[in-house]
Design a protein around this motif. Structure first.
Motif, mmCIF file in Angstrom:
data_model
loop_
_atom_site.group_PDB
_atom_site.id
_atom_site.type_symbol
_atom_site.label_atom_id
_atom_site.label_comp_id
_atom_site.label_asym_id
_atom_site.label_seq_id
_atom_site.Cartn_x
_atom_site.Cartn_y
_atom_site.Cartn_z
ATOM 1 N N GLU A 185 1.068 -1.564 -0.282
ATOM 2 C CA GLU A 185 0.098 -0.062 -0.073
ATOM 3 C C GLU A 185 0.576 1.088 -0.017
ATOM 4 N N VAL A 186 0.363 2.262 -0.857
ATOM 5 C CA VAL A 186 0.512 3.234 -0.765
ATOM 6 C C VAL A 186 -0.023 4.438 -0.196
ATOM 7 N N ALA A 187 0.207 5.237 1.059
ATOM 8 C CA ALA A 187 -0.111 5.451 2.224
ATOM 9 C C ALA A 187 0.036 6.952 2.585
ATOM 10 N N GLY A 188 -0.948 7.968 2.818
ATOM 11 C CA GLY A 188 0.011 9.211 3.659
ATOM 12 C C GLY A 188 -0.651 10.528 2.341
ATOM 13 N N ILE A 189 -1.336 10.134 1.391
ATOM 14 C CA ILE A 189 -1.271 11.006 0.046
ATOM 15 C C ILE A 189 -2.966 11.317 -0.186
ATOM 16 N N LYS A 190 -2.757 13.033 -0.266
ATOM 17 C CA LYS A 190 -3.620 13.659 -1.106
ATOM 18 C C LYS A 190 -4.103 13.185 -2.215
ATOM 19 N N GLY A 191 -6.268 12.726 -2.442
ATOM 20 C CA GLY A 191 -6.440 11.807 -2.867
ATOM 21 C C GLY A 191 -7.017 13.129 -3.729
ATOM 22 N N THR A 217 5.214 14.123 2.715
ATOM 23 C CA THR A 217 5.335 14.309 4.232
ATOM 24 C C THR A 217 5.139 13.575 4.963
ATOM 25 N N ASN A 218 3.326 12.821 5.101
ATOM 26 C CA ASN A 218 3.453 11.855 5.362
ATOM 27 C C ASN A 218 3.472 10.313 4.640
ATOM 28 N N ALA A 219 3.957 10.530 3.683
ATOM 29 C CA ALA A 219 3.597 9.251 2.282
ATOM 30 C C ALA A 219 4.251 7.850 2.965
ATOM 31 N N LYS A 220 4.536 6.686 2.726
ATOM 32 C CA LYS A 220 4.890 5.911 2.964
ATOM 33 C C LYS A 220 4.984 4.523 1.932
ATOM 34 N N ILE A 221 4.896 3.930 2.011
ATOM 35 C CA ILE A 221 4.415 2.503 1.149
ATOM 36 C C ILE A 221 4.283 0.971 2.753
ATOM 37 N N SER A 222 4.074 0.386 2.686
ATOM 38 C CA SER A 222 3.693 -0.733 3.364
ATOM 39 C C SER A 222 3.525 -1.570 2.290
ATOM 40 N N ALA A 234 9.186 4.693 5.203
ATOM 41 C CA ALA A 234 8.559 6.472 4.333
ATOM 42 C C ALA A 234 9.281 6.887 3.306
ATOM 43 N N LEU A 235 8.621 7.878 2.262
ATOM 44 C CA LEU A 235 8.747 7.812 0.582
ATOM 45 C C LEU A 235 9.848 9.264 0.901
#
Length: 324
Positions: free
Chosen positions: A193-199, A251-256, A276-277
């Motif tokens: 998953e790629v999380a912490g993203i503005k959609g 800012t908060n983007a990460k790969i889980s 963290a990306l």
């Protein structure tokens, strides 16, 4: 399967008689017609563009050239959809449209229509038009948004039959992921998953075929990525699995990623990792293609990550290592 709209060239001959402007004699009217060509057929075929069409807006600015200080009229010269009909070709709904004698027209276009909310000029605010765009919630329904604009077009400049040419550019950031495993072990990857993203975000035109993004203020979104199969120790990247996302600061983007590791028939580790990306590419830019490369350890060691950044016509590479 998503429709990927990449570098497209659309040629457009346009005009409008809906406003009180002076025209030549009817026999000398220059009607706007359309042609299209696909410049990167590996990612967009002609049928894809013909099915999607594109949105077209044009504004008459009289003798003024387009700048950030120009106030666009509230009434558009053209405001409609360009559609393709087999055997007939391209046309714009509500047409035909015609060139004014000498006034300048400002053209703005984008595709696809779905997901975009265009903000029409109000005849008082200065500057270029804009639209809000929201990406699909899954890779399967995310499309490659493309934009184009032509400034200061006139009949004298384009002639009675020559079209206005749109060179569409990628407006989103394309994200792919590949993973590399330790040789001799079997990995079962259950989640990426790629999380912490503005959609969502607001795109504002800033010139010919250019623009800027401001990410939305909506809550952070999470997107599932589907890896390709392992070829040797590295997964393949499948173009249809790419995430098409809003350009933004990470800012908060990460790969889980969650995976188990086996040696033969014995499970020897179960891992849930986050990377963290912001340590690789701090900003997802307009029109960039990014491939994140994860090196997955067997157990509790750190995940290695690097990023290849491709502007879709050239390529650069970054190779930092980031903690889990």
């Amino acid at each position: 399967m998503k429709k990927i709209l990449l570098a497209v060239t659309a040629a457009l001959a346009i005009t409008s008689c809906s406003q009180n402007e002076e025209f030549e004699a009817p026999s000398q009217k220059a009607e706007i017609n359309f042609n299209t060509a696909v410049t990167r057929a590996t990612e967009l075929n002609t049928n894809g563009l013909q099915k999607a069409g594109f949105e077209i807006y044009a504004y008459n600015t009289g003798t003024s050239g387009m700048t950030a200080d120009v106030v666009l009229p509230a009434e558009a010269w053209i405001s409609n959809s360009a559609k393709y009909t087999e055997g007939t070709g391209w046309s714009v709904d509500g047409g035909p449209y015609y060139w004014p004698l000498t006034d300048k027209l400002q053209f703005f276009a984008y595709s696809p229509k779905d997901g975009a909310a265009y903000t029409a000029p109000n005849a008082s605010d200065k500057g270029y038009p804009k639209f809000v765009y929201t990406v699909g919630t899954t890779a399967a329904n995310q499309k490659d948004l493309v934009i184009a604009s032509v400034q200061d077009a006139t009949k004298n400049q384009n002639g009675a039959t020559s079209p206005v040419s749109f060179a569409f550019k990628h407006a989103l950031t394309q994200v792919n992921i590949e993973v590399t495993k330790v040789d001799g072990y079997t990995y079962d990857i259950s989640k990426v998953e790629v999380a912490g993203i503005k959609g969502s975000g607001t795109f504002t035109y800033t010139g010919a075929n250019t623009g800027t993004w401001v990410a939305g203020t909506d809550p952070d979104a999470t997107y599932t990525y589907t890896l390709g199969d392992f070829t040797g120790n590295t997964t393949t990247v499948i173009s249809d699995n790419a995430l098409m996302l809003i350009p933004q600061e990470l800012t908060n983007a990460k790969i889980s990623i969650s995976y188990t590791v086996k040696k033969g028939n014995s499970e020897i580790a179960e891992n849930n990792k986050e990377v963290a990306l912001s340590g690789t590419t701090t900003i997802w830019d307009f029109g960039k293609k990014i491939r994140y490369k994860l090196t997955l350890p067997i157990g509790g060691e750190k995940v290695g990550i690097s990023a290849d950044v491709d502007p879709w016509d050239s390529e650069a590479t970054e190779t930092p290592t980031v903690s889990e």
